[in-house]
Design an enzyme around this catalytic site. Structure first.
Site, PDB file in Angstrom:
ATOM      1  N   ASP A  80      -4.791 -11.170   3.944  1.00 42.33           N
ATOM      2  CA  ASP A  80      -3.989 -12.396   3.842  1.00 42.33           C
ATOM      3  C   ASP A  80      -2.803 -12.382   4.808  1.00 42.33           C
ATOM      4  OD1 ASP A  80      -3.030 -10.255   2.251  1.00 42.33           O
ATOM      5  OD2 ASP A  80      -1.746 -11.592   1.100  1.00 42.33           O
ATOM      6  N   GLU A 138      -2.757  -9.757  -0.825  1.00 45.11           N
ATOM      7  CA  GLU A 138      -1.932  -8.577  -1.129  1.00 45.11           C
ATOM      8  C   GLU A 138      -0.461  -8.951  -1.192  1.00 45.11           C
ATOM      9  OE1 GLU A 138       0.744  -5.525  -0.990  1.00 45.11           O
ATOM     10  OE2 GLU A 138       0.510  -6.758   0.792  1.00 45.11           O
ATOM     11  N   GLU A 139      -0.085  -9.962  -0.401  1.00 46.73           N
ATOM     12  CA  GLU A 139       1.343 -10.279  -0.223  1.00 46.73           C
ATOM     13  C   GLU A 139       1.976 -10.996  -1.408  1.00 46.73           C
ATOM     14  OE1 GLU A 139       3.252  -9.280   2.045  1.00 46.73           O
ATOM     15  OE2 GLU A 139       2.128  -8.916   3.881  1.00 46.73           O
ATOM     16  N   HIS A 363       6.970  -8.561   8.680  1.00 45.05           N
ATOM     17  CA  HIS A 363       7.426  -9.865   8.169  1.00 45.05           C
ATOM     18  C   HIS A 363       8.469 -10.516   9.101  1.00 45.05           C
ATOM     19  CE1 HIS A 363       6.043  -9.036   3.736  1.00 45.05           C
ATOM     20  NE2 HIS A 363       5.259  -8.478   4.621  1.00 45.05           N
TER      21      HIS A 363
END
Ligand SMILES: [Zn+2]
Ligand SMILES: [Zn+2]
Length: 406
Positions: A80, A138-139, A363
């Site tokens: 993702d 996962e995020e 990020h």
């Protein structure tokens, strides 16, 4: 066999780069992955694997059965992306506004597909089964790992390995740590309900903005004064929303934050302390409040035996001088759920390389990594599979290879 597999992985590297860059240009947000799992499933199907889609939601699982019976090893990659605008100046920059692979999950995915390809070509010689777990979301808690496990992705699995490319470690390194590796990650929200009114008549109001400001400060000593200094904890208030007009006293204020811990008792303690401090602060001001604490991923605990294996294998793959014991990270990772079910290890593969602009943290809108990290991850996975399926005999031959090369 290992040399031949490593060589084959190097051969298909351009194909992996192409696959990764395609994912990078068309990233999809957690729980909204549609095209990504399709691309993965198509690739695995072409390799002749037994492929299941829609596992636990958007997950894909590929099963590679060797010709001879044996144990079962699972390997996991997440796929993702994040709601971040890609600001890199490269030709594979994200084409989806506001969405970006800023954590390297595209690298994980393409790297694992490379492993599937290389191992599928020698399946006649494999003793046992390899399960390729391609995980969605996962995020974003509650994450994809838990529903995939509930949907059976670990059935019959003896051991699991996962890796994260790590931009703040240089390309060419592998980092590991046994025991606590990544923190339990929780979220909280506090809504303060005051009594709004005219900015010039504060005596007739209960100013929610002032109460919430005090609350933010009152939460700070939780880590410094309440929690045992030998046990890590983080309390971060990341969002504060209150007030509209310059001459209006705010009726409500909303705080959002995250808590990171390793120890379950500390986790309970912090959850309770936030509640008590919110209550006391609001009571003092005559305001009301609503407190909501949501538990996210548990602590990621690396099994010692499997992690020592990773350390040994990494020494063969990248050389002893490039293998590093890493400090635990306060970030969370839902790989933790797999490690609660079966033994295994989650390790880090360096991806930083300032020469190609891969020098920003995860990020970040400029995030990128050295794509050759896919090859190192792939070699680590291949080594782990062969070693585990051959009950350690492979490690012996690996170190022989190393000695011959030296
Ligand atoms: Zn991330
Ligand atoms: Zn990540």
């Amino acid at each position: 066999m290992i040399d031949q597999l490593f060589e084959r992985l190097e051969d298909i590297y351009p194909e992996l780069v192409q696959f990764r860059r395609d994912l990078h240009m068309y990233p999809e947000l957690s729980f909204h992955e549609e095209q990504t799992p399709k691309k993965i499933a198509d690739y695995l199907t072409d390799l002749g694997l037994d492929v299941k889609t829609g596992v636990g939601g958007h997950g894909v699982v590929g099963v590679l059965k060797g010709n001879k019976p044996g144990k079962t090893v699972a390997l996991r990659a997440d796929f993702d992306a994040l709601s971040i605008q890609d600001e890199k100046d490269v030709d594979y920059k994200s084409k989806v506004p506001g969405v970006m692979h800023a954590c390297g999950h595209d690298i994980h995915t393409a790297g694992l597909l490379g492993v599937a390809k290389v191992l599928s070509e020698v399946k006649d010689q494999l003793e046992g089964t390899v399960i390729f777990i391609h995980q969605f979301a996962e995020e974003l808690a509650p994450g994809g790992a838990k529903p995939m496990i509930e949907d059976g992705c670990l059935d019959g699995v003896d051991v699991i390995f996962g890796a994260h490319v790590w931009a703040t470690e240089p390309y060419g390194t592998v980092c590991f740590n046994e025991g606590d590796m990544m923190a339990a990650s929780d979220a909280f929200e506090i809504e303060v309900q005051g009594k709004g009114g005219h900015g010039a008549m504060p005596h007739m109001t209960k100013d929610a903005l002032v109460v919430a400001s005090q609350l933010v400060l009152n939460l700070q000593p939780i880590v410094s004064r309440h929690v045992d200094p030998l046990k890590p904890a983080v309390v971060t208030v990341g969002s504060f929303q209150s007030g509209e007009g310059y001459n209006v006293i705010a009726n409500t204020a909303r705080l959002k934050g995250t808590v990171r811990t390793f120890d379950e008792d500390v986790r309970d303690q912090v959850e309770q302390a936030i509640g008590e401090i919110a209550e006391a602060t609001c009571q003092l001001a005559g305001a009301k409040y609503h407190y909501n604490y949501r538990r996210g991923y548990p602590t990621l605990w690396n099994h010692p035996h499997e992690t020592q294996k990773i350390e040994t294998l990494a020494q063969s793959v990248v050389g002893q001088e490039n293998v590093k014991r890493m400090d635990p990270i306060m970030g969370g990772e839902d790989f933790a759920y797999y490690l609660k079910e079966v033994p295994g290890s989650f390790f880090f593969v360096g991806g930083g390389n300032p020469e190609i602009g891969a020098e920003y943290p995860h990020h970040h809108p400029m995030f990128d990594v050295d794509e050759r990290a896919m090859t190192i991850t792939g070699k680590m996975f291949i080594s782990a599979v062969l070693d585990f399926l051959s009950d350690g005999k492979q490690t012996a031959s690996l170190s022989q290879v190393k000695t011959v090369q030296e």
